[in-house]
Scaffold this active site. Structure first.
Site, short mmCIF file in Angstrom:
data_model
loop_
_atom_site.label_atom_id
_atom_site.label_comp_id
_atom_site.label_asym_id
_atom_site.label_seq_id
_atom_site.Cartn_x
_atom_site.Cartn_y
_atom_site.Cartn_z
N ASP A 1 24.95 16.65 5.34
CA ASP A 1 25.14 15.61 4.55
C ASP A 1 24.55 14.71 4.97
OD1 ASP A 1 26.33 14.45 2.80
OD2 ASP A 1 28.03 13.93 2.95
N ASN B 1 27.96 20.50 -6.58
CA ASN B 1 26.78 19.72 -6.65
C ASN B 1 26.00 19.99 -7.61
OD1 ASN B 1 26.75 20.14 -3.23
ND2 ASN B 1 26.85 18.50 -3.36
C1 IPE Z 1 29.14 18.48 0.92
O1 IPE Z 1 28.32 17.46 0.52
C2 IPE Z 1 28.42 19.22 0.43
C3 IPE Z 1 27.37 19.76 1.01
C4 IPE Z 1 26.53 19.91 2.49
C5 IPE Z 1 26.21 20.89 0.56
P1 IPE Z 1 28.43 16.07 -0.88
O2 IPE Z 1 27.00 15.19 0.13
O3 IPE Z 1 28.35 17.26 -1.47
O4 IPE Z 1 30.05 15.64 -0.25
P2 IPE Z 1 30.68 14.65 -1.07
O5 IPE Z 1 30.33 14.23 -2.75
O6 IPE Z 1 30.10 12.99 -0.33
O7 IPE Z 1 32.16 14.50 -0.54
C1 IPE Z 2 23.04 17.17 1.90
O1 IPE Z 2 22.66 15.69 1.65
C2 IPE Z 2 22.82 17.91 1.18
C3 IPE Z 2 22.97 18.89 0.04
C4 IPE Z 2 24.74 18.19 -0.86
C5 IPE Z 2 23.32 19.65 -1.07
P1 IPE Z 2 23.18 14.67 0.16
O2 IPE Z 2 22.58 15.02 -0.46
O3 IPE Z 2 24.33 14.81 0.19
O4 IPE Z 2 23.18 13.23 0.81
P2 IPE Z 2 23.23 12.05 0.01
O5 IPE Z 2 24.82 12.24 0.98
O6 IPE Z 2 23.25 11.68 -0.87
O7 IPE Z 2 23.75 10.91 2.23
MG MG Z 3 25.99 13.69 0.40
#
Ligand code: IPE
Ligand code: IPE
Ligand code: MG
Length: 262
Positions: free
Chosen positions: A21, A69
């Site tokens: 993340d 997502n």
């Molecule tokens: C969790 O991250 C999913 C992945 C790392 C693929 P998110 O960024 O989607 O999670 P939330 O929304 O902060 O809980």
């Molecule tokens: C994790 O990084 C990757 C996926 C969930 C695909 P994020 O895209 O959630 O990054 P933040 O949480 O917005 O920084």
């Molecule tokens: Mg995220």
């Protein structure tokens, strides 16, 4: 001395799972578009795989794209699906060189065909590798997984193939998307968020959780070794007392460690 040198080789987790993340925040901090963060995140995956292979971790599972997502803007979803194809193309040599067997679980039918086709090809091309298994959780969420397991179970009961009293722990896990992976001993989440976000709910019943503020694109091998070092400092009690463990009592736990041969 680096964290790697301090590790006890007899207590390396067999299976590490990572909620990768912070890609978006990494990009925003630099005035870049979010997809640049995802691109940088690929380098961090490569480092994590190499670090795990170096210390003898057998399974690395990464949360690459969640069911939730899909709700992101279409441009970001498309960029991620394209990135998957490009990454599988560009990383194939490195996967083969490092003995990485690729695998994937989740609602793979929901992926665009270009991504699914490339993914299945990569899984096929690496299926003889034995050093480490890299599993991608794609279009995955734990509640999706548990519901589809219950649906299949119910169908097997209805069809007379399974009796309700035979639904043991060992049988239930065979209906999960992660089967036959063992449960992870260690779950790492980057970016400072301290939540599970619908990742492996069943499988992490007794997993050690490790949260780090490091954003995923900044995650290095040393960060991974530090997480394993922290894991090794913990006492996993599985409901017993410290004293019982020191006396050598083995906990009767329902943690899945058995692996079906591929
Ligand atoms: C969790 O991250 C999913 C992945 C790392 C693929 P998110 O960024 O989607 O999670 P939330 O929304 O902060 O809980
Ligand atoms: C994790 O990084 C990757 C996926 C969930 C695909 P994020 O895209 O959630 O990054 P933040 O949480 O917005 O920084
Ligand atoms: Mg995220």
């Amino acid at each position: 001395m680096t964290a790697k040198d301090s590790l006890d080789p007899r207590r390396i987790p067999r299976h590490i799972a990572i909620i990768m993340d912070g890609n978006g925040r990494w990009a925003r901090q630099r005035g870049l578009k979010r997809h640049m963060g995802h691109r940088k995140g690929v380098d961090a995956v490569r480092r994590a795989v190499e670090a795990c292979a170096e210390i003898g971790v057998e399974y690395l599972t990464v949360f690459a794209f969640s069911t939730e997502n899909w709700q992101r803007p279409a441009s970001e979803v498309n960029a991620l699906m394209d990135l998957m194809v490009r990454t599988l193309n560009s990383e194939m040599d490195s996967l083969q060189r490092n003995g990485v067997r690729l695998s994937a679980f989740g609602d793979l039918d929901s992926l665009p065909s270009r991504t699914r086709t490339r993914l299945f090809q990569a899984i096929e091309d690496t299926r003889h590798n034995t050093r480490i298994t890299l599993s991608l959780a794609l279009s995955y969420s734990a509640r999706w997984e548990i519901l589809q397991a219950v649906q299949k179970l119910a169908a097997d009961v209805e069809g007379g193939r399974l009796h309700p009293k035979d639904i043991t722990h060992t049988v239930f896990r065979q209906y999960l998307a992660t089967y036959p992976l063992p449960d992870p001993e260690l779950l790492i989440r980057t970016s400072g968020e301290q939540r599970i976000s619908n990742f492996l709910l069943w499988q992490i019943a007794y997993t050690e959780l490790y949260f780090t503020p490091v954003l995923w694109p900044d995650f290095t091998k040393e960060h991974l070794f530090e997480a394993v070092a922290e894991f090794q400092r913990r006492q996993r009690r599985f409901g017993l007392t410290d004293e019982q463990l020191r006396q050598g009592v083995s906990p009767a736990i329902t943690v899945d460690t058995a692996i079906k041969s591929p």
